[in-house]
Write an enzyme that holds these catalytic residues in place. Structure first.
Site, PDB file in Angstrom:
ATOM      1  N   ASN A 210       0.848  -1.198   0.000  1.00  0.00           N
ATOM      2  CA  ASN A 210       0.000   0.000   0.000  1.00  0.00           C
ATOM      3  C   ASN A 210       0.879   1.242   0.000  1.00  0.00           C
ATOM      4  OD1 ASN A 210       0.561   0.808   2.833  1.00  0.00           O
ATOM      5  ND2 ASN A 210      -0.395  -1.182   3.237  1.00  0.00           N
ATOM      6  N   ASP A 281      -3.936  -6.720   5.216  1.00  0.00           N
ATOM      7  CA  ASP A 281      -4.846  -7.674   5.858  1.00  0.00           C
ATOM      8  C   ASP A 281      -4.723  -9.070   5.243  1.00  0.00           C
ATOM      9  OD1 ASP A 281      -6.001  -5.982   7.740  1.00  0.00           O
ATOM     10  OD2 ASP A 281      -7.292  -5.061   6.207  1.00  0.00           O
ATOM     11  N   LYS A 291       9.064 -16.518 -11.189  1.00  0.00           N
ATOM     12  CA  LYS A 291       8.212 -15.419 -11.672  1.00  0.00           C
ATOM     13  C   LYS A 291       7.003 -15.954 -12.457  1.00  0.00           C
ATOM     14  CE  LYS A 291       8.530 -11.401 -14.611  1.00  0.00           C
ATOM     15  NZ  LYS A 291       9.253 -10.851 -15.733  1.00  0.00           N
ATOM     16  N   PRO A 311      -2.128 -12.307  10.102  1.00  0.00           N
ATOM     17  CA  PRO A 311      -2.438 -12.151  11.532  1.00  0.00           C
ATOM     18  C   PRO A 311      -2.711 -10.684  11.835  1.00  0.00           C
ATOM     19  CG  PRO A 311      -0.080 -12.491  11.196  1.00  0.00           C
ATOM     20  CD  PRO A 311      -0.739 -12.686   9.860  1.00  0.00           C
ATOM     21  N   ASP A 312      -3.580 -10.415  12.794  1.00  0.00           N
ATOM     22  CA  ASP A 312      -3.793  -9.030  13.243  1.00  0.00           C
ATOM     23  C   ASP A 312      -2.831  -8.769  14.395  1.00  0.00           C
ATOM     24  OD1 ASP A 312      -4.902  -6.726  14.752  1.00  0.00           O
ATOM     25  OD2 ASP A 312      -6.365  -6.801  13.123  1.00  0.00           O
ATOM     26  N   ILE A 313      -1.863  -7.885  14.134  1.00  0.00           N
ATOM     27  CA  ILE A 313      -0.771  -7.677  15.099  1.00  0.00           C
ATOM     28  C   ILE A 313      -1.300  -7.055  16.391  1.00  0.00           C
ATOM     29  CG2 ILE A 313       1.458  -6.533  15.461  1.00  0.00           C
ATOM     30  CD1 ILE A 313       1.787  -6.643  12.361  1.00  0.00           C
ATOM     31  N   PHE A 330      -4.338   2.839  14.883  1.00  0.00           N
ATOM     32  CA  PHE A 330      -4.761   3.832  13.895  1.00  0.00           C
ATOM     33  C   PHE A 330      -5.893   3.205  13.102  1.00  0.00           C
ATOM     34  CE2 PHE A 330      -2.048   7.619  13.266  1.00  0.00           C
ATOM     35  CZ  PHE A 330      -1.182   7.426  14.328  1.00  0.00           C
ATOM     36  N   LYS A 344     -13.454  -0.766  15.477  1.00  0.00           N
ATOM     37  CA  LYS A 344     -12.085  -1.317  15.540  1.00  0.00           C
ATOM     38  C   LYS A 344     -11.516  -1.200  16.956  1.00  0.00           C
ATOM     39  CE  LYS A 344     -10.489  -1.001  10.837  1.00  0.00           C
ATOM     40  NZ  LYS A 344      -9.983  -0.177   9.775  1.00  0.00           N
ATOM     41  N   LYS A 348     -10.581  -4.565  18.759  1.00  0.00           N
ATOM     42  CA  LYS A 348      -9.148  -4.802  18.973  1.00  0.00           C
ATOM     43  C   LYS A 348      -8.732  -4.497  20.413  1.00  0.00           C
ATOM     44  CE  LYS A 348      -7.945  -4.210  14.118  1.00  0.00           C
ATOM     45  NZ  LYS A 348      -6.817  -4.298  13.216  1.00  0.00           N
TER      46      LYS A 348
HETATM   47  O1  PMT Z   1       2.880   6.094   6.506  1.00  0.00           O
HETATM   48  P1  PMT Z   1       2.231   7.385   6.051  1.00  0.00           P
HETATM   49  O2  PMT Z   1       2.359   7.585   4.577  1.00  0.00           O
HETATM   50  O3  PMT Z   1       2.712   8.569   6.839  1.00  0.00           O
HETATM   51  O4  PMT Z   1       0.652   7.265   6.328  1.00  0.00           O
HETATM   52  C1  PMT Z   1       0.172   7.147   7.625  1.00  0.00           C
HETATM   53  C2  PMT Z   1      -1.000   6.154   7.713  1.00  0.00           C
HETATM   54  C3  PMT Z   1      -2.188   6.684   6.928  1.00  0.00           C
HETATM   55  C4  PMT Z   1      -0.582   4.791   7.181  1.00  0.00           C
HETATM   56  C5  PMT Z   1      -1.341   6.014   9.249  1.00  0.00           C
HETATM   57  O5  PMT Z   1      -1.718   7.253   9.742  1.00  0.00           O
HETATM   58  C6  PMT Z   1      -2.431   4.989   9.493  1.00  0.00           C
HETATM   59  O6  PMT Z   1      -3.600   5.270   9.412  1.00  0.00           O
HETATM   60  N1  PMT Z   1      -2.022   3.728   9.807  1.00  0.00           N
HETATM   61  C7  PMT Z   1      -2.914   2.590  10.007  1.00  0.00           C
HETATM   62  C8  PMT Z   1      -3.307   2.052   8.664  1.00  0.00           C
HETATM   63  C9  PMT Z   1      -4.139   0.784   8.782  1.00  0.00           C
HETATM   64  O7  PMT Z   1      -3.663  -0.263   8.504  1.00  0.00           O
HETATM   65  O8  PMT Z   1      -5.324   0.966   9.303  1.00  0.00           O
HETATM   66  P2  PMT Z   1      -6.419  -0.240   9.498  1.00  0.00           P
HETATM   67  O9  PMT Z   1      -7.668   0.492   9.789  1.00  0.00           O
HETATM   68  O10 PMT Z   1      -6.372  -1.178   8.387  1.00  0.00           O
HETATM   69  O11 PMT Z   1      -5.896  -1.001  10.777  1.00  0.00           O
HETATM   70  C10 PMT Z   1      -6.306  -0.671  12.103  1.00  0.00           C
HETATM   71  C11 PMT Z   1      -5.182  -0.877  13.081  1.00  0.00           C
HETATM   72  O12 PMT Z   1      -4.859  -2.268  13.158  1.00  0.00           O
HETATM   73  C12 PMT Z   1      -3.910  -0.161  12.721  1.00  0.00           C
HETATM   74  O13 PMT Z   1      -3.353   0.321  13.928  1.00  0.00           O
HETATM   75  C13 PMT Z   1      -3.030  -1.247  12.125  1.00  0.00           C
HETATM   76  O14 PMT Z   1      -1.636  -1.021  12.375  1.00  0.00           O
HETATM   77  C14 PMT Z   1      -3.504  -2.482  12.865  1.00  0.00           C
HETATM   78  N2  PMT Z   1      -3.423  -3.721  12.097  1.00  0.00           N
HETATM   79  C15 PMT Z   1      -4.076  -3.847  10.919  1.00  0.00           C
HETATM   80  C16 PMT Z   1      -4.028  -5.042  10.233  1.00  0.00           C
HETATM   81  C17 PMT Z   1      -3.270  -6.106  10.769  1.00  0.00           C
HETATM   82  N3  PMT Z   1      -3.179  -7.251  10.141  1.00  0.00           N
HETATM   83  N4  PMT Z   1      -2.632  -5.960  11.933  1.00  0.00           N
HETATM   84  C18 PMT Z   1      -2.709  -4.785  12.614  1.00  0.00           C
HETATM   85  O15 PMT Z   1      -2.126  -4.646  13.684  1.00  0.00           O
END
Ligand code: PMT
Length: 416
Positions: A210, A281, A291, A311-313, A330, A344, A348
Site C-alpha cells: 500500500n 490484511d 516469476k 495475523p492481526d498484530i 490507527f 475497531k 481490537k
Molecule cells: O505512513 P504514512 O504515509 O505517513 O501514512 C500514515 C498512515 C495513513 C498509514 C497512518 O496514519 C495509518 O492510518 N495507519 C494505520 C493504517 C491501517 O492499517 O489501518 P487499518 O484500519 O487497516 O488497521 C487498524 C489498526 O490495526 C492499525 O493500527 C493497524 O496497524 C492495525 N493492524 C491492521 C491489520 C493487521 N493485520 N494488523 C494490525 O495490527
C-alpha cells in the site's frame, strides 16, 4: 529514578583535588539513565585515572585532541554535537580563565567552544583563588555568555582553609542537571511503534502493498523520543531516516512484523504500543518460487490470486495474557469513519484509536500532513490539518496523559 533517561551528558573533569568527586557524579548520572561520556584535561588524569571513569560511565574516556585513533572514533566536533549538556566538574581556576579567553588547545576546551548544548561549570578551588577579582571577572563574563554556574559551597578545603570554594556534593550537581531538561512526558517509558507498509510476496519480483510512506510512524517515533521514551521502531519497507536514539528493526511482511513485535515485547516489557503501520490484511496464499509467466492472451481471460488472512498484530498483542498496558491503534478509513473506528477500537481492545480519513489525498497516506480524530476512553478530539511532526507531538502528549490516567505512577500493569 530515570530522571535523565535518554540524555547525553559530557562530564568534563579538570585538574583539581575535587576531581575524585567526579567519579560519584558520573555514577549518579549513569544511574539516572543518562548516557555519559567523560572528557578529562591532561592535569585531571594526575588526580583520577581514566580507567575508573571508564568503568563508571561504561564508555571510553576522552583525553586528547590530537589522538588520531580517538578522533576517528568520535572526534571533538562529534562529541560537541552528541551532547545534550556539558558539565565541567570540577572546573579549576585555570580552566575557567582559559575558557573565558576562548582557548581551544585541549579537547575539553574545544568541545566547550564547539557545542550548542547548555554548558555548566562547577568551580572548585582554594577560597582565595575563588574570591580573586580575576576569577570573579571571568565568572561574570561566562554568565553573560549563558554559561551556567553551579556555585561552590562553603566548608573546609583540602589546604585547611575554611570558606567558599568547595565543589558541591555530586548529588546536588546531578539534581541541578535534571532541571536543565524539560520533564519529559514519557520519561523512562518503553514505547514500541510500528510504521510503514508491509509487503506480501506474490513471486520473487512482485508483491502486494500500500501507499504508506512511514512518515506518520517515524514522526511519532521522534516525538516519543523527545518526550523521553526509549523507543523501538519496527518499520516496513520505507525510505525514512531513522530518528536519533531509536532502536529500529526492519521487516517486510505482516508475519515478520508480528514476529518482531512479539519478540520485542517478550524480551523487554513495553509500556505503550502504537500501531501506526498499514499492515496488509491479506497475503497470497502461495508465494510462487519463480516469476509468474504471462500466460493470458486476451483481456477477457483472468488470472486468480488466492489470498489468505494475515495475523492481526494489534489483536495478538491485546490478547497476550500479560499484555502491554496501553495500546494505540490507527484507523485508516474511507467511509463511515466514526462507526468503523469505534468498532475497531472495541474489537481490537484498544485504549485509543487515531482515525484518519484516507479518502482525502491531501492527508494520510504519503502526505506530509495529516488530520485525525482521537478516540479514547471518554475522549473524542478532532485535530485539524497540520504537519505530521506537529501532529505527532500533540498525539504523544494525549497518549502520555491517557497512559498516566490508566497507569498511575508506581503502578504497573505489565509483568516485569
Ligand atoms: O505512513 P504514512 O504515509 O505517513 O501514512 C500514515 C498512515 C495513513 C498509514 C497512518 O496514519 C495509518 O492510518 N495507519 C494505520 C493504517 C491501517 O492499517 O489501518 P487499518 O484500519 O487497516 O488497521 C487498524 C489498526 O490495526 C492499525 O493500527 C493497524 O496497524 C492495525 N493492524 C491492521 C491489520 C493487521 N493485520 N494488523 C494490525 O495490527
Amino acid at each position: 529514578m530515570q530522571k535523565l533517561n535518554n540524555k547525553r551528558i559530557i562530564v568534563g573533569i579538570t585538574g583539581g583535588i575535587a576531581a575524585y568527586k567526579a567519579a560519584e557524579l558520573v555514577r549518579l548520572l549513569h544511574r539516572y539513565g543518562a548516557d555519559v561520556r567523560v572528557v578529562m584535561t591532561q592535569s585531571a588524569s594526575e588526580f583520577i585515572t581514566p580507567l575508573t571513569l571508564q568503568a563508571l560511565s561504561g564508555n571510553p574516556v576522552h583525553t586528547s585532541l590530537l589522538d588520531t585513533e580517538a578522533e576517528a572514533a568520535m572526534g571533538h566536533i562529534e562529541l560537541a554535537r552528541w551532547a545534550d549538556a556539558v558539565v565541567i566538574a570540577p572546573a579549576s581556576a585555570n580552566f575557567i580563565a582559559q575558557m573565558t579567553a576562548g582557548l581551544a588547545g585541549e579537547l575539553l576546551y574545544a568541545i566547550v567552544l564547539a557545542t550548542c548544548a547548555p554548558v555548566c561549570i562547577v568551580p572548585a578551588m582554594n577560597k582565595v583563588m575563588w574570591e580573586n577579582k580575576a576569577t570573579q571577572d571571568n565568572i561574570l563574563r561566562l554568565r553573560q555568555r549563558q554559561i551556567k554556574i553551579f556555585y561552590p559551597v562553603r566548608g573546609e578545603q583540602a589546604c585547611g582553609d575554611i570558606g567558599f570554594g568547595r565543589m558541591p556534593e555530586p548529588e546536588t550537581i546531578a539534581q541541578k542537571l535534571t532541571t536543565l531538561f524539560q520533564p519529559g512526558l514519557l520519561d523512562g517509558k518503553q514505547v514500541l511503534i510500528t510504521a510503514g507498509p508491509t509487503r506480501e510476496k506474490i513471486d520473487p519480483v512482485r508483491y502486494l502493498s500500500n501507499n504508506s510512506s512511514g512518515k506518520m510512524g517515524f514522526a511519532l517515533t521522534s516525538a516519543a523520543v523527545e518526550a523521553g521514551a526509549s523507543v523501538t521502531l519496527i518499520a516496513g519497507p520505507v525510505s525514512q531516516r531513522t530518528p536519533e536514539r531509536v532502536r529500529r528493526i526492519d521487516v517486510e511482511s505482516a508475519v515478520e512484523m508480528q514476529q518482531a513485535v512479539l519478540k520485542v515485547i517478550n524480551t523487554q516489557t513495553q509500556d505503550i504500543f502504537i500501531a501506526c503501520a498499514a499492515v496488509a490484511d491479506y497475503r497470497p496464499q502461495q508465494v510462487m518460487k519463480t516469476k509468474i509467466k504471462k500466460t493470458l492472451s486476451s483481456p477477457e481471460e483472468t488470472l486468480t490470486l488466492q489470498l489468505t488472512l494475515n495475523p492481526d498484530i494489534l489483536m495478538s498483542v491485546a490478547a497476550l495474557q500479560q499484555h502491554v498496558p496501553f495500546l494505540v491503534g490507527f484507523a485508516a478509513e474511507t467511509d463511515d469513519l466514526m462507526a468503523n473506528a469505534k468498532e475497531k477500537m472495541r474489537r481490537k481492545n484498544l485504549d485509543m484509536i487515531i482515525l484518519n480519513d484516507v479518502a482525502n489525498p491531501a492527508i494520510g497516506f504519503n502526505s506530509d500532513n495529516n488530520a485525525v480524530t482521537v478516540l479514547g476512553q471518554a475522549l473524542s478530539l478532532k485535530l485539524p490539518v497540520m504537519s505530521k511532526q506537529a501532529l505527532s507531538r500533540k498525539l504523544i502528549s494525549l497518549i502520555a496523559e491517557a497512559y498516566a490516567r490508566k497507569v498511575p505512577v508506581g503502578k504497573k500493569t505489565s509483568p516485569t
